[in-house]
Design an enzyme around this catalytic site. Structure first.
Site, PDB file in Angstrom:
ATOM      1  N   LEU F  75       0.801  -1.213   0.000  1.00 57.79           N
ATOM      2  CA  LEU F  75       0.000   0.000   0.000  1.00 57.79           C
ATOM      3  C   LEU F  75       0.840   1.272   0.000  1.00 57.79           C
ATOM      4  O   LEU F  75       0.329   2.371   0.220  1.00 57.79           O
ATOM      5  CB  LEU F  75      -0.985  -0.040   1.176  1.00 57.79           C
ATOM      6  CG  LEU F  75      -1.871  -1.311   1.152  1.00 57.79           C
ATOM      7  CD1 LEU F  75      -2.749  -1.380   2.375  1.00 57.79           C
ATOM      8  CD2 LEU F  75      -2.704  -1.408  -0.100  1.00 57.79           C
ATOM      9  N   CYS F  76       2.132   1.135  -0.232  1.00 55.39           N
ATOM     10  CA  CYS F  76       3.010   2.296  -0.397  1.00 55.39           C
ATOM     11  C   CYS F  76       2.824   2.904  -1.785  1.00 55.39           C
ATOM     12  O   CYS F  76       2.694   2.175  -2.757  1.00 55.39           O
ATOM     13  CB  CYS F  76       4.477   1.858  -0.298  1.00 55.39           C
ATOM     14  SG  CYS F  76       5.169   2.033   1.343  1.00 55.39           S
ATOM     15  N   HIS F  77       2.885   4.221  -1.855  1.00 54.42           N
ATOM     16  CA  HIS F  77       2.828   4.885  -3.144  1.00 54.42           C
ATOM     17  C   HIS F  77       4.174   4.725  -3.867  1.00 54.42           C
ATOM     18  O   HIS F  77       5.223   4.778  -3.224  1.00 54.42           O
ATOM     19  CB  HIS F  77       2.547   6.381  -2.960  1.00 54.42           C
ATOM     20  CG  HIS F  77       1.194   6.644  -2.392  1.00 54.42           C
ATOM     21  ND1 HIS F  77       0.929   6.564  -1.049  1.00 54.42           N
ATOM     22  CD2 HIS F  77       0.025   6.972  -2.996  1.00 54.42           C
ATOM     23  CE1 HIS F  77      -0.361   6.823  -0.844  1.00 54.42           C
ATOM     24  NE2 HIS F  77      -0.929   7.074  -2.004  1.00 54.42           N
ATOM     25  N   MET F 111       9.013   4.662   4.766  1.00 59.55           N
ATOM     26  CA  MET F 111       9.104   3.265   4.351  1.00 59.55           C
ATOM     27  C   MET F 111      10.347   3.024   3.484  1.00 59.55           C
ATOM     28  O   MET F 111      10.921   1.933   3.515  1.00 59.55           O
ATOM     29  CB  MET F 111       7.833   2.828   3.596  1.00 59.55           C
ATOM     30  CG  MET F 111       6.595   2.770   4.469  1.00 59.55           C
ATOM     31  SD  MET F 111       6.831   1.918   6.067  1.00 59.55           S
ATOM     32  CE  MET F 111       7.346   0.288   5.531  1.00 59.55           C
ATOM     33  N   GLU F 112      10.747   4.036   2.732  1.00 55.72           N
ATOM     34  CA  GLU F 112      11.948   3.896   1.910  1.00 55.72           C
ATOM     35  C   GLU F 112      13.184   3.746   2.818  1.00 55.72           C
ATOM     36  O   GLU F 112      14.053   2.908   2.561  1.00 55.72           O
ATOM     37  CB  GLU F 112      12.111   5.120   0.999  1.00 55.72           C
ATOM     38  CG  GLU F 112      11.275   5.058  -0.276  1.00 55.72           C
ATOM     39  CD  GLU F 112       9.771   5.187  -0.027  1.00 55.72           C
ATOM     40  OE1 GLU F 112       9.375   5.674   1.059  1.00 55.72           O
ATOM     41  OE2 GLU F 112       8.993   4.808  -0.912  1.00 55.72           O
ATOM     42  N   ASP F 126      23.019 -12.541   4.730  1.00 57.09           N
ATOM     43  CA  ASP F 126      23.356 -13.477   3.655  1.00 57.09           C
ATOM     44  C   ASP F 126      24.877 -13.657   3.551  1.00 57.09           C
ATOM     45  O   ASP F 126      25.367 -14.774   3.355  1.00 57.09           O
ATOM     46  CB  ASP F 126      22.784 -12.944   2.333  1.00 57.09           C
ATOM     47  CG  ASP F 126      23.016 -13.888   1.165  1.00 57.09           C
ATOM     48  OD1 ASP F 126      22.845 -15.103   1.344  1.00 57.09           O
ATOM     49  OD2 ASP F 126      23.350 -13.413   0.072  1.00 57.09           O
TER      50      ASP F 126
END
Lengths: 157, 157, 157, 157, 157, 157
Positions: F75-77, F111-112, F126
């Protein structure tokens, strides 16, 4: 006679059917170079920290692009790449990029090696373009392929 | 002094901050060529149907890759590309690919034009590789850029 | 009893575990059509050059989407598609799109064929929408599937 | 005269240049339906938990695909979608999917709404295909668009 | 001696060559949690409809990210994931996310399970961030792995 | 009252409509850490060449993931990120990752920054997992945000 295998009899693009092929180990190596002014080349190649991240950035870009070759090249099969390695050489007036890809599968990995080289070179171009707009990417070609029905092939210089 | 703008003072890779730049109209053109044997070139370039889909496939590949340049090149900004156009020229022993990209924004579109050319060339390579393994991709370079603080630049031959 | 296999006992979405399945050759064919005004259909279907690139663009879009089905459809397994072919038919008041996908693997390729058809139709819609906003995409359905435990199935008209 | 805007004079595919357009607010709504057997429809639509995750999965798939429309449809501009909403209606023998997309920009969002509907329908198909292989996706069409030079348009039934 | 397998002798990043490995069944489980204020946790966890779509959205995000692990993590091999399952637990002051991934192949699926957990947690963060900006994501770790040359491993608490 | 903004009144997931918001400059910083055994930490942090490419790989992974946040988080733009920067700190028993993202736009970039940190940490995991399977990723949280209607916010320790 000299038909493109990616086009059917009517000339329509298609992904070649490889279902009936057997999975053998295949590898491919490719190379290319980017020619640039000495100051750009030096900025990319010399200096510990800078060298690390400029070349590392191009290497990671090439590795990640190789894994997505089937997304970029319309008629390439999506492949589960098993190895990919990218090396850089300082050639004085150019940086040479060489890549070797491998997997056990039904199709060759030439396009993966070629794509790795191309995207690593584009990334070096992006790195250096503020210092030299006249850089030229040259000589991207296949060096060798092994495996599959046609076996081993090597470029002759 | 000749620092790479994509690396910070410590040599770490970064995406350059363009927040303070103003959005102007920018364009960039690039070219490259793929050299190949006559029979491969003819198979790609001649014949209505075949020509349509071989070149169309490379053109679509280049256009789609240009839109994803920011995904492929690690330190490129993601851009809302406003135009992209790719042309092919039969040069006898090679196919020339030229691309022009444009947008109104804070960063140039050189990498979009360069990426479009590179991926279109890779797609032609993929098309022709069953006929000619010795094809070489050459001369990928920027031809012109407009817009931005540095204004218009054109390659000098 | 009539449980959705993509939801577990509690109704939570999951990707079905296919580890224990054996890899057999599987194929699937699907079709769909886009109904449009004669002038839009003619612009897409007639004329050598135009026909080539309009249909070629839709074909490439469908092929590339088929390869990325597992990215688009949340509970689809990522697959190494081994063949994909897309055909167009002029039906007078509609263009029919048919796709056949194949691979040797543990899951069927119905979604790959359905996705190829859907995205090719969306691309034709995008092509024609400036000429006809009333186009309708219709009749996207599975025609046939082969392979796997359930064997061959064909739609009955 | 009735030229496809996505092809240039020579019939070559291109992304239309929208640089000179002004950014206005634009929206688009589209719909489509998937017809299926009662038991498949009931499994998807009824039952709290199941309903939640089956429809939610299709909704998320449609939303995520709408954001990637420019990656899927070759000649679509990449857009910074500002809103996307997807609704489901139980129509007895079918599930109707409707989507509305919006942004302030230089191009319309019809393809984003159409893509959202198509991929949500494909996801419902994927959900129900183990219960009903004869499902058909139907009637994907634009309902309304607002904004841009051509202003508001609504489908007439 | 304690060399990173993802770097070669010269310290250059590479994707480890797994061509010679045999394909065995492998699985991996991972967990993590997001700590948040009661009102945010309640908004996400309680209420039929809301619960359905908030958790379902995070679950789908985790599943889809797991399938693209090889695109996100530069030196991970691209894998044909055969199963992925994500569960949520209300722990009072936190939501625990657990994921289990599996496939038959040459490399383990630890990164797929870890990526599924991480992206599901990020999605919950995105959901709740308007209610609580102080949420913290904690304790993402591997719980268990099976298969491959090193066999079964379980975390000791 | 304490409604999740990403769900509508009926509890359905949606991408919040930001069309009416004005574009202001926004930034966000986030951090997280990965705790590991000394030998794994040393292998990653010490040694010129190794250090370069291990951290560079994680940095590039974080930068590239930040650009694709809108693809990962449902739901992020989708955003045109204008800057992203990732730093590593050796904390003795852990490596701290901090990221700062920025753009001029209608939505924040929390969010970024969070995604950049998470994917950089997963990449370090990893890298080190062959040396230490007990590594734990901890404390991923927002440190600061600026811009938008709510203005500046800073975490209080």
């Amino acid at each position: 006679m000299n038909r493109l295998t990616h086009l059917d009899e009517a000339g329509a693009a298609r992904m070649v059917n490889v279902s009936a092929k057997s999975g053998t180990h295949r590898s491919a190596s490719a190379e290319g170079r980017i020619r640039m002014k000495p100051e750009a080349l030096e900025a990319i190649m010399s200096g510990i920290g800078i060298k690390g991240e400029a070349l590392a950035t191009a290497r990671i870009a090439g590795i990640m692009a190789a894994k997505r070759t089937g997304e970029l090249i319309p008629l390439c099969h999506p492949l589960g790449l098993e190895s990919i390695k990218i090396d850089f050489t300082d050639e004085g007036d150019a940086i040479r990029v060489a890549a070797t890809a491998g997997l056990t599968g039904k199709t060759g990995v030439e396009m993966e090696a070629m794509t790795a080289v191309s995207v690593a070179l584009l990334t070096l171009y992006d790195m250096g373009k503020a210092l030299d707009r006249t850089m030229v990417i040259e000589g991207i070609r296949l060096l060798e392929k092994t495996g599959g029905k046609s076996g081993t092939w090597r470029v002759m210089d």
